[in-house]
Design a protein around this motif. Structure first.
Motif, PDB file in Angstrom:
ATOM      1  N   TYR A  80      31.788 105.163  77.052  1.00 11.23           N
ATOM      2  CA  TYR A  80      32.051 104.380  78.258  1.00 11.23           C
ATOM      3  C   TYR A  80      32.046 102.888  77.922  1.00 11.23           C
ATOM      4  CZ  TYR A  80      31.717 107.835  82.087  1.00 11.23           C
ATOM      5  OH  TYR A  80      31.949 108.838  82.975  1.00 11.23           O
ATOM      6  N   ASN A 129      35.086 101.801  76.132  1.00 10.30           N
ATOM      7  CA  ASN A 129      36.234 101.727  77.040  1.00 10.30           C
ATOM      8  C   ASN A 129      36.114 100.571  78.027  1.00 10.30           C
ATOM      9  OD1 ASN A 129      38.254 103.903  76.473  1.00 10.30           O
ATOM     10  ND2 ASN A 129      36.356 105.075  76.432  1.00 10.30           N
ATOM     11  N   HIS A 149      25.601 113.812  86.131  1.00  6.87           N
ATOM     12  CA  HIS A 149      26.801 113.222  85.540  1.00  6.87           C
ATOM     13  C   HIS A 149      26.522 111.752  85.268  1.00  6.87           C
ATOM     14  CE1 HIS A 149      29.301 116.705  86.356  1.00  6.87           C
ATOM     15  NE2 HIS A 149      28.775 116.752  87.567  1.00  6.87           N
ATOM     16  N   ARG A 157      27.907 108.131  85.521  1.00  6.01           N
ATOM     17  CA  ARG A 157      28.897 107.365  86.273  1.00  6.01           C
ATOM     18  C   ARG A 157      28.572 105.890  86.076  1.00  6.01           C
ATOM     19  NH1 ARG A 157      31.049 111.672  88.569  1.00  6.01           N
ATOM     20  NH2 ARG A 157      29.917 113.133  89.828  1.00  6.01           N
ATOM     21  N   HIS A 164      42.577  99.865  86.577  1.00  9.17           N
ATOM     22  CA  HIS A 164      42.324 101.242  86.138  1.00  9.17           C
ATOM     23  C   HIS A 164      40.826 101.511  86.031  1.00  9.17           C
ATOM     24  CE1 HIS A 164      46.546 101.810  85.345  1.00  9.17           C
ATOM     25  NE2 HIS A 164      46.550 100.708  84.599  1.00  9.17           N
ATOM     26  N   LEU A 165      40.090 100.551  85.491  1.00 14.53           N
ATOM     27  CA  LEU A 165      38.645 100.698  85.359  1.00 14.53           C
ATOM     28  C   LEU A 165      37.982 100.690  86.738  1.00 14.53           C
ATOM     29  CD1 LEU A 165      36.221 100.933  83.428  1.00 14.53           C
ATOM     30  CD2 LEU A 165      36.128  98.433  83.396  1.00 14.53           C
ATOM     31  N   ARG A 214      39.135 101.646  89.540  1.00 16.94           N
ATOM     32  CA  ARG A 214      39.384 102.899  90.264  1.00 16.94           C
ATOM     33  C   ARG A 214      38.453 104.015  89.810  1.00 16.94           C
ATOM     34  NH1 ARG A 214      45.742 102.514  90.211  1.00 16.94           N
ATOM     35  NH2 ARG A 214      45.210 102.386  88.036  1.00 16.94           N
ATOM     36  N   LEU A 215      37.974 103.956  88.569  1.00 13.42           N
ATOM     37  CA  LEU A 215      37.108 105.003  88.043  1.00 13.42           C
ATOM     38  C   LEU A 215      35.631 104.812  88.386  1.00 13.42           C
ATOM     39  CD1 LEU A 215      38.689 105.375  84.500  1.00 13.42           C
ATOM     40  CD2 LEU A 215      38.944 106.930  86.454  1.00 13.42           C
ATOM     41  N   ALA A 216      35.276 103.622  88.849  1.00 15.66           N
ATOM     42  CA  ALA A 216      33.872 103.328  89.149  1.00 15.66           C
ATOM     43  C   ALA A 216      33.377 104.130  90.345  1.00 15.66           C
ATOM     44  CB  ALA A 216      33.706 101.833  89.417  1.00 15.66           C
ATOM     45  N   ARG A 217      32.111 104.465  90.312  1.00 16.16           N
ATOM     46  CA  ARG A 217      31.466 105.135  91.448  1.00 16.16           C
ATOM     47  C   ARG A 217      31.408 104.198  92.634  1.00 16.16           C
ATOM     48  NH1 ARG A 217      25.119 106.579  91.945  1.00 16.16           N
ATOM     49  NH2 ARG A 217      25.110 104.332  91.937  1.00 16.16           N
TER      50      ARG A 217
END
Length: 162
Positions: free
Chosen positions: A34, A37, A133, A135, A153-154, A156-159
């Motif tokens: 993570y 990335n 999980h 996150r 993009h990043l 959108r993936l965040a909790r």
């Protein structure tokens, strides 16, 4: 019969312990991936594309071995370079990776991405364990104070995005 049941209970206990250890190792690997990335999807204010990407963490941090394994790996053309958070080069960290028990370092933060493993003091990105999980939460205001921007993009993936 009692001995067989005892051996069965012991084997089951060892199996559970092995699964717990395996999950911990996988979690450490995943957290390091993570963080790598996060670096790929972060824009730093100086845009220094040739200098090494200096990642600072404490050698006591459980993530240290996995972060160290990334040494030399390119991040947008910059080689990943791990150093001790207490090292004299630490004030020029691009990324500071903080463990749960470590308070925010007294370092200049302009241009520094602070990633905290677990809830603690302010960080631009916080890794959290949520329902078994891993996150992450992003504090865009904290990132902006440090002159950082994250890819959509990043985000959108965040909790949670604050």
């Amino acid at each position: 019969m009692v001995r067989a049941l005892t051996l069965l209970a012991l084997a089951a206990g060892l199996g559970l312990a092995a699964n717990a250890c395996l999950a911990q190792v996988e979690g450490v690997d995943l957290k390091a991936a993570y963080i790598f990335n996060f670096a790929l999807f972060t824009t730093w204010p100086d845009g220094n594309a040739k200098a090494p990407l200096v990642v600072c963490a404490s050698p006591d941090n459980p993530l240290w071995p996995r972060l160290q394994a990334l040494n030399g790996k390119p991040v947008n053309g910059r080689p990943w370079t791990l150093t001790d958070l207490a090292h004299p080069k630490a004030p020029r960290c691009d990324i500071a990776v903080l463990a749960r028990t470590v308070e925010r370092p007294a370092l200049p933060v302009m241009g520094m991405l602070v990633v905290r493993d677990g809830i603690g003091s302010k960080a631009a990105i916080t890794l959290v364990e949520d329902d078994e999980h891993i996150r992450f939460d992003i504090d865009t205001q904290e990132a902006a104070r440090n002159g950082l921007r994250f890819s959509s993009h990043l985000l959108r993936l965040a909790r949670n995005v604050l």
